[in-house]
Motif scaffolding. Structure first.
Motif, PDB file in Angstrom:
ATOM      1  N   SER A 100       0.728  -1.083   0.067  1.00  0.00           N
ATOM      2  CA  SER A 100      -0.059  -0.035   0.068  1.00  0.00           C
ATOM      3  C   SER A 100       0.687   1.252   0.110  1.00  0.00           C
ATOM      4  O   SER A 100       0.423   2.302  -0.539  1.00  0.00           O
ATOM      5  CB  SER A 100      -1.005   0.057   1.219  1.00  0.00           C
ATOM      6  N   PHE A 101       2.145   1.222   0.282  1.00  0.00           N
ATOM      7  CA  PHE A 101       2.977   2.409   0.648  1.00  0.00           C
ATOM      8  C   PHE A 101       3.806   2.649  -0.756  1.00  0.00           C
ATOM      9  O   PHE A 101       4.033   3.628  -1.293  1.00  0.00           O
ATOM     10  CB  PHE A 101       4.058   2.332   1.779  1.00  0.00           C
ATOM     11  N   THR A 102       4.252   1.389  -1.389  1.00  0.00           N
ATOM     12  CA  THR A 102       5.027   1.571  -2.676  1.00  0.00           C
ATOM     13  C   THR A 102       4.230   1.398  -3.880  1.00  0.00           C
ATOM     14  O   THR A 102       4.634   1.844  -5.118  1.00  0.00           O
ATOM     15  CB  THR A 102       6.136   0.613  -2.728  1.00  0.00           C
ATOM     16  N   GLY A 103       3.093   0.829  -3.788  1.00  0.00           N
ATOM     17  CA  GLY A 103       2.065   0.503  -4.979  1.00  0.00           C
ATOM     18  C   GLY A 103       2.810  -0.660  -5.832  1.00  0.00           C
ATOM     19  O   GLY A 103       2.148  -1.025  -6.727  1.00  0.00           O
ATOM     20  N   GLN A 104       3.619  -1.372  -5.174  1.00  0.00           N
ATOM     21  CA  GLN A 104       4.264  -2.324  -6.038  1.00  0.00           C
ATOM     22  C   GLN A 104       3.515  -3.912  -5.733  1.00  0.00           C
ATOM     23  O   GLN A 104       3.339  -4.210  -4.705  1.00  0.00           O
ATOM     24  CB  GLN A 104       5.658  -2.682  -5.853  1.00  0.00           C
ATOM     25  N   PRO A 105       3.420  -4.699  -6.879  1.00  0.00           N
ATOM     26  CA  PRO A 105       2.824  -5.805  -6.573  1.00  0.00           C
ATOM     27  C   PRO A 105       3.858  -6.654  -5.833  1.00  0.00           C
ATOM     28  O   PRO A 105       5.134  -6.560  -5.689  1.00  0.00           O
ATOM     29  CB  PRO A 105       2.570  -6.385  -7.894  1.00  0.00           C
ATOM     30  N   LEU A 106       3.231  -7.463  -4.697  1.00  0.00           N
ATOM     31  CA  LEU A 106       4.163  -8.523  -3.957  1.00  0.00           C
ATOM     32  C   LEU A 106       4.312  -9.693  -4.609  1.00  0.00           C
ATOM     33  O   LEU A 106       5.230 -10.540  -3.978  1.00  0.00           O
ATOM     34  CB  LEU A 106       3.622  -8.740  -2.549  1.00  0.00           C
ATOM     35  N   TYR A 107       3.862  -9.975  -5.483  1.00  0.00           N
ATOM     36  CA  TYR A 107       3.813 -11.286  -6.246  1.00  0.00           C
ATOM     37  C   TYR A 107       3.057 -11.262  -7.393  1.00  0.00           C
ATOM     38  O   TYR A 107       2.300 -10.202  -7.880  1.00  0.00           O
ATOM     39  CB  TYR A 107       3.325 -12.365  -5.273  1.00  0.00           C
ATOM     40  N   SER A 108       3.126 -12.039  -8.628  1.00  0.00           N
ATOM     41  CA  SER A 108       2.597 -12.269  -9.869  1.00  0.00           C
ATOM     42  C   SER A 108       0.986 -12.189  -9.357  1.00  0.00           C
ATOM     43  O   SER A 108       0.712 -12.860  -8.374  1.00  0.00           O
ATOM     44  CB  SER A 108       2.890 -13.229 -10.909  1.00  0.00           C
ATOM     45  N   VAL A 160       5.050 -16.789   0.476  1.00  0.00           N
ATOM     46  CA  VAL A 160       5.565 -15.603  -0.255  1.00  0.00           C
ATOM     47  C   VAL A 160       6.036 -14.628   0.841  1.00  0.00           C
ATOM     48  O   VAL A 160       5.153 -14.129   1.779  1.00  0.00           O
ATOM     49  CB  VAL A 160       4.713 -14.991  -1.234  1.00  0.00           C
ATOM     50  N   THR A 161       7.149 -14.596   1.253  1.00  0.00           N
ATOM     51  CA  THR A 161       7.843 -14.004   2.141  1.00  0.00           C
ATOM     52  C   THR A 161       7.315 -12.038   2.388  1.00  0.00           C
ATOM     53  O   THR A 161       7.141 -11.722   3.368  1.00  0.00           O
ATOM     54  CB  THR A 161       9.414 -14.186   2.415  1.00  0.00           C
ATOM     55  N   ALA A 162       7.402 -11.772   1.051  1.00  0.00           N
ATOM     56  CA  ALA A 162       7.117 -10.488   0.957  1.00  0.00           C
ATOM     57  C   ALA A 162       5.664 -10.082   1.320  1.00  0.00           C
ATOM     58  O   ALA A 162       5.361  -8.972   1.780  1.00  0.00           O
ATOM     59  CB  ALA A 162       7.394  -9.986  -0.492  1.00  0.00           C
ATOM     60  N   VAL A 163       4.964 -11.061   1.109  1.00  0.00           N
ATOM     61  CA  VAL A 163       3.328 -10.878   1.449  1.00  0.00           C
ATOM     62  C   VAL A 163       3.165 -11.050   3.027  1.00  0.00           C
ATOM     63  O   VAL A 163       2.471 -10.365   3.822  1.00  0.00           O
ATOM     64  CB  VAL A 163       2.588 -11.864   0.917  1.00  0.00           C
ATOM     65  N   GLN A 164       3.864 -12.108   3.746  1.00  0.00           N
ATOM     66  CA  GLN A 164       4.039 -12.159   5.212  1.00  0.00           C
ATOM     67  C   GLN A 164       4.397 -10.757   5.865  1.00  0.00           C
ATOM     68  O   GLN A 164       3.792 -10.363   6.840  1.00  0.00           O
ATOM     69  CB  GLN A 164       4.921 -13.414   5.547  1.00  0.00           C
ATOM     70  N   GLN A 165       5.409 -10.353   5.257  1.00  0.00           N
ATOM     71  CA  GLN A 165       6.277  -8.942   5.723  1.00  0.00           C
ATOM     72  C   GLN A 165       5.229  -7.909   5.800  1.00  0.00           C
ATOM     73  O   GLN A 165       4.987  -7.138   6.650  1.00  0.00           O
ATOM     74  CB  GLN A 165       7.639  -8.795   5.221  1.00  0.00           C
ATOM     75  N   ALA A 166       4.608  -7.888   4.427  1.00  0.00           N
ATOM     76  CA  ALA A 166       3.747  -6.553   4.495  1.00  0.00           C
ATOM     77  C   ALA A 166       2.482  -6.820   5.282  1.00  0.00           C
ATOM     78  O   ALA A 166       2.189  -5.691   5.719  1.00  0.00           O
ATOM     79  CB  ALA A 166       3.171  -6.496   2.770  1.00  0.00           C
ATOM     80  N   VAL A 167       1.855  -7.900   5.589  1.00  0.00           N
ATOM     81  CA  VAL A 167       0.639  -7.909   6.336  1.00  0.00           C
ATOM     82  C   VAL A 167       1.190  -7.689   7.709  1.00  0.00           C
ATOM     83  O   VAL A 167       0.567  -6.852   8.521  1.00  0.00           O
ATOM     84  CB  VAL A 167       0.398  -9.390   6.399  1.00  0.00           C
ATOM     85  N   ALA A 168       2.531  -8.226   8.173  1.00  0.00           N
ATOM     86  CA  ALA A 168       2.946  -7.830   9.614  1.00  0.00           C
ATOM     87  C   ALA A 168       3.191  -6.105   9.933  1.00  0.00           C
ATOM     88  O   ALA A 168       2.967  -5.917  10.848  1.00  0.00           O
ATOM     89  CB  ALA A 168       4.201  -8.520   9.817  1.00  0.00           C
ATOM     90  N   ALA A 169       3.638  -5.366   8.596  1.00  0.00           N
ATOM     91  CA  ALA A 169       3.714  -4.098   8.671  1.00  0.00           C
ATOM     92  C   ALA A 169       2.445  -3.541   8.431  1.00  0.00           C
ATOM     93  O   ALA A 169       2.683  -2.155   8.421  1.00  0.00           O
ATOM     94  CB  ALA A 169       4.945  -3.781   7.814  1.00  0.00           C
ATOM     95  N   ARG A 170       1.339  -4.026   8.035  1.00  0.00           N
ATOM     96  CA  ARG A 170      -0.160  -3.488   7.867  1.00  0.00           C
ATOM     97  C   ARG A 170       0.181  -2.605   6.593  1.00  0.00           C
ATOM     98  O   ARG A 170      -0.413  -1.534   6.453  1.00  0.00           O
ATOM     99  CB  ARG A 170      -0.453  -2.601   8.894  1.00  0.00           C
ATOM    100  N   GLU A 171       0.828  -3.189   5.544  1.00  0.00           N
ATOM    101  CA  GLU A 171       1.143  -2.630   4.374  1.00  0.00           C
ATOM    102  C   GLU A 171       0.624  -3.394   3.111  1.00  0.00           C
ATOM    103  O   GLU A 171       0.803  -3.223   2.161  1.00  0.00           O
ATOM    104  CB  GLU A 171       2.607  -2.234   3.943  1.00  0.00           C
ATOM    105  N   CYS A 172      -0.271  -4.495   3.239  1.00  0.00           N
ATOM    106  CA  CYS A 172      -0.706  -5.423   2.533  1.00  0.00           C
ATOM    107  C   CYS A 172      -1.853  -5.105   2.210  1.00  0.00           C
ATOM    108  O   CYS A 172      -2.898  -4.907   2.935  1.00  0.00           O
ATOM    109  CB  CYS A 172      -0.448  -6.669   2.890  1.00  0.00           C
TER     110      CYS A 172
END
Length: 515
Positions: A100-108, A160-172
């Motif tokens: 939500s902060f970068t706007g970049q997809p976390l996975y395909s 997907v680690t990037a998804v897990q990290q974004a959820v933890a940071a409330r950025e997913c």
């Protein structure tokens, strides 16, 4: 209305499908398509059974289509300022997660056809109680399957680690393709609106059909955090405004999943009306009005549309054929049997006894099976409205009429899906006529006897029975080694084609022997 040009108010429609993106401009007063632009989309398969797309590519294709179509309007001496609203329709179930902060997809983007979640579905089926699994189907209208967004999200959260990290940071953020597009088009990181509509939400397996909201029981079942999901809206209201580009400031006011949009575009607004879209897959939707009808014969229960925040929801039964037009593309690109998918009508018409020798027949018989199930759950079909790329094939349409024993009606203007999105947006803005005359159409009438129709059905079902069980390489590896050349050729076809049954593969096997 005097402030508009000679065509009156215009409504744009973003039609984001599995194979391509289009942006079309309709005249609200006449439903006429004034201009459009189309871009093909790529699909990737990193592993067997995996199907992915690039979410950024999808977004960029939408933006480019809007820009080119707007330029086309200028060349036609039509003022782009006459475009007063935009509707969106999209491939359903395909799942996107982004930061939500970068706007970049976390996975395909994981496409609806993808089956990587088979083990998750298997595990849920084994570890959850039967009453619990039944409650999922009753609440969402959908059975446990790799098809829906629920298990795709579960896979992403687990793997997907990037998804897990974004959820933890409330950025997913997560959603179907409509949510991804609307968030970006309304500002993205700078105030983008995170929403979906009830038709797309009904395909996630996370929404209650009755409350039309995310269901806490379903979220617990699949272990999905509600914080990452979009807000659910109706299919026709102003969600937000285009934040940049040639149509900046224009409201996005309509949103429907592609099959529901085709239902609206075909004018199936009364109980018992049915449409079938022949595209990448083949999808029948039967309007069940305000009734939530659960099928005992494999049909899905879904939201058809909700045309306004205060409008009542309308429901539908859906029959899905996963592989339809994709098979033709495979024959063209994968095997080189045909030079162009448009050649199939000529080829099918030349084959003797084409009830046994064409892919058209396989698609038609599966559509017939879905139609029979719909008739058993509600009332028999009286006619079928057809659209989609494969519907341009007149042989296919005649076969479908013969197999069903009812008229098949194909509109001359084939952009039913985009039209449905435009209608939703136009109604939200009170600019679309509440009733319009039926558009010009071709009608295909049954041309075979009831006896012949039954013979074809029995032959088809016998052929399907004979091919059942060839589902994995290990299951039939030794059998393939022991079979003759024709059986061996058939057995190594892509697994998805088994949905089409043996009957339609006979001609392919024969052709392969001569290559």
């Amino acid at each position: 209305m005097s402030q508009f040009g000679r065509f009156g108010p215009l409504i744009g429609a973003i039609d984001e499908g599995t194979s391509n993106v289009k942006f079309l401009v309709f005249a609200a007063n006449t439903s006429e398509v004034l201009t459009y632009h189309q871009i093909s989309l790529r699909r990737f398969s990193p592993q067997e059974g995996w199907v992915e797309q690039d979410a950024i590519e999808i977004l960029n294709a939408v933006i480019e289509c809007i820009e080119v179509t707007t330029d086309n309007l200028k060349k036609l001496d039509i003022n782009p300022a006459d475009v007063v609203g935009i509707g969106i329709t999209n491939q359903r179930e395909t799942t996107v997660v982004w930061n939500s902060f970068t706007g970049q997809p976390l996975y395909s983007a994981i496409v609806w056809l993808d089956v990587r979640t088979a083990k998750i579905v298997d595990d849920l089926s084994k570890t959850k109680s039967a009453p619990c699994i039944n409650a999922v189907a009753q609440t969402s209208g959908l059975p446990l399957s790799t098809y829906f967004s629920s298990v795709k999200l579960k896979w992403l959260l687990k793997n997907v680690t990037a998804v897990q990290q974004a959820v933890a940071a409330r950025e997913c953020m997560a959603g179907t393709v409509d949510s991804w597009l609307i968030w970006n088009l309304t500002g993205g990181c700078n105030g983008g609106i995170h929403i979906t509509d009830v038709t797309n939400a009904s395909r996630t397996q996370l929404m209650s059909l009755r409350s039309l909201q995310w269901d806490s029981g379903l979220l617990r079942f699949f272990d999905i955090p509600i914080e990452i999901l979009p807000k659910i809206k109706s299919s026709a209201e102003i969600y937000g405004y285009i934040s940049s580009g040639p149509l900046v400031g224009v409201p996005i006011a309509g949103c429907l999943g592609d099959q529901q949009a085709a239902l609206v575009g075909q004018g199936c607004m009364k109980f018992g009306q049915v449409k079938c879209t022949y595209g990448t897959g083949c999808f029948l939707l039967y309007n069940t009005g305000d009734s939530i009808v659960h099928s005992q014969n494999g049909l899905l229960t879904t939201v058809a549309y909700k045309l306004g925040p205060d409008a009542p929801p309308v429901y539908a039964l859906e029959g899905s054929v996963a592989i339809a037009g994709d098979t033709l593309q495979w024959l063209c690109n994968g095997l080189g049997i045909i030079d162009d998918v448009q050649d199939t009508e000529v080829v099918a018409a030349e084959v003797d006894e084409n009830d046994q020798g064409s892919i058209c027949f396989g698609v038609c018989q599966q559509a017939r099976a879905a139609a029979d199930a719909m008739g058993a759950a509600c009332a028999p079909l009286r006619r079928l409205l057809a659209d989609g790329g494969m519907a341009q094939n007149g042989t296919l349409m005649q076969m479908q009429a013969d197999v069903l024993g009812i008229p098949v009606i194909r509109p001359l203007m084939m952009e039913s899906t985009a039209l449905g999105a435009a209608i939703a947006a136009g109604q939200a803005l009170r600019l679309w006529p509440t009733s319009t005359p039926s558009p010009p159409a071709d009608t295909f009438l049954p041309a075979i006897s009831c006896e012949e129709r039954e013979i074809r059905r029995v032959k088809w079902e016998k052929a399907v029975d004979r091919c059942m069980g060839w589902t994995t390489k290990n299951d039939y590896r030794q059998e393939v080694l022991d079979t003759d050349e024709q059986d061996r050729t058939t057995a190594v076809l892509p697994s998805g084609l088994f949905f089409l049954g043996t009957a339609l593969l006979v001609i392919i096997a024969d052709k392969l022997k001569s290559i």
